[in-house]
Scaffold this motif. Structure first.
Motif, short mmCIF file in Angstrom:
data_model
loop_
_atom_site.label_atom_id
_atom_site.label_comp_id
_atom_site.label_asym_id
_atom_site.label_seq_id
_atom_site.Cartn_x
_atom_site.Cartn_y
_atom_site.Cartn_z
N THR B 52 97.37 36.64 8.42
CA THR B 52 97.81 38.00 8.14
C THR B 52 96.63 38.95 8.05
N CYS B 53 95.60 38.52 7.32
CA CYS B 53 94.41 39.37 7.20
C CYS B 53 93.82 39.64 8.56
N ASN B 54 93.70 38.57 9.38
CA ASN B 54 93.11 38.75 10.70
C ASN B 54 93.96 39.69 11.55
N TYR B 55 95.28 39.52 11.45
CA TYR B 55 96.18 40.34 12.25
C TYR B 55 96.04 41.81 11.88
N ILE B 56 96.01 42.10 10.58
CA ILE B 56 95.89 43.49 10.15
C ILE B 56 94.55 44.07 10.58
N ARG B 57 93.51 43.24 10.48
CA ARG B 57 92.18 43.73 10.91
C ARG B 57 92.20 44.06 12.40
N ASN B 58 92.87 43.17 13.18
CA ASN B 58 92.98 43.44 14.61
C ASN B 58 93.73 44.73 14.89
N LEU B 59 94.81 44.95 14.14
CA LEU B 59 95.60 46.16 14.33
C LEU B 59 94.75 47.40 14.00
N HIS B 60 93.98 47.33 12.94
CA HIS B 60 93.09 48.45 12.60
C HIS B 60 92.13 48.72 13.74
N GLN B 61 91.61 47.62 14.30
CA GLN B 61 90.67 47.76 15.41
C GLN B 61 91.33 48.40 16.62
N GLU B 62 92.60 48.01 16.85
CA GLU B 62 93.32 48.59 17.98
C GLU B 62 93.56 50.08 17.79
N VAL B 63 93.93 50.46 16.56
CA VAL B 63 94.13 51.88 16.27
C VAL B 63 92.85 52.63 16.53
#
Lengths: 155, 92
Positions: B52-63
């Motif tokens: 979950t942490c990794n996924y949210i970090r990836n999403l932040h990076q995508e934004v």
């Protein structure tokens, strides 16, 4: 529809199981409005300096999170925390007793906005909703990019 | 069931039961594409939280990345037509 507004608890429950399309529409309209505002603020010429490019980048990113937070409104703790951060208010009280380390949630509470002030249960709930909104926001931004690049205006 | 009632009578620290946490963790599991592709029920709670942490970090990076591209495109973006296309795609 009127019965939903009369019973606030039910409204909360329904908004949790919201149809993803309504959320997406709301996010899209707010984000596009913010982008329009940004466009009028900027000078019509392309950005000259790197600093100007950075400023625009940061402005768009801030608009993305701002439209996310305002579209969700005060219904969720993470959006409340984001709104507070944008308005420059103080953070909410930290979680007393700090139970987050008990379940290994210490990384998650740093990532989700407002996470340090929540107990473990709310943190997991908020995370789920936060992920949904982030995914929707990313989809919208991608669609904007694709639509404007497909109908490309050559400068 | 009785243990849950007992725990709720104690002071705040133990009000949240392990069952509730496991429940919420499994709900999270459904949202994360990484874990959904593997066979569920195999992942431990800590693995799910890590993903979950990794996924949210990836999403932040995508934004971040998308806003970078959008800011470059901002001059030529016609917000009205973009809005029309998006709403059209949502209504389909």
């Amino acid at each position: 529809m009127s019965s939903l507004s009369q019973n606030p608890k039910k409204t909360l429950l329904f908004s949790a199981m919201k149809n993803p399309n309504t959320l997406k529409k709301k996010l899209a309209s707010r984000f596009l409005k913010a982008m329009k505002k940004l466009k009028y603020k900027m000078s019509p010429s392309p950005p000259a300096s790197i600093a100007e490019k950075k400023r625009r980048h940061r402005a768009v990113r801030a608009a993305a999170y701002a439209s996310m937070a305002s579209a969700v409104g005060p219904r969720r703790a993470w959006s409340r925390a984001l709104l507070r951060k944008m308005k420059g208010r103080k953070r909410a009280r930290r979680n007393p007793g700090n139970m987050n380390t008990r379940f290994g949630l210490n990384h998650l509470c740093d990532i989700v906005p407002g996470g340090e002030a929540m107990d473990s249960c709310s943190l997991l709930n908020e995370t789920a909703h936060y992920i949904k909104c982030l995914v929707a926001q990313v989809q919208i931004m991608r669609e904007i990019l694709h639509s404007s690049s497909s109908s490309s205006t050559i400068l | 069931m009785s243990s849950r009632r007992q725990q709720s009578r104690q002071s705040g620290a133990s009000r949240i039961t392990d069952d509730q946490i496991a429940d919420l963790v499994s709900k999270l599991q459904q949202l994360i594409p990484e874990i959904r592709s593997r066979r569920s029920n195999k992942s431990s709670a800590s693995k799910v939280l890590q993903e979950t942490c990794n996924y949210i970090r990836n999403l932040h990076q995508e934004v971040d990345d998308l806003s970078h591209r959008l800011s470059g495109l901002l001059q030529s973006t016609d917000a009205d037509s973009a809005q029309a296309t998006i709403i059209r795609s949502l209504l389909m």
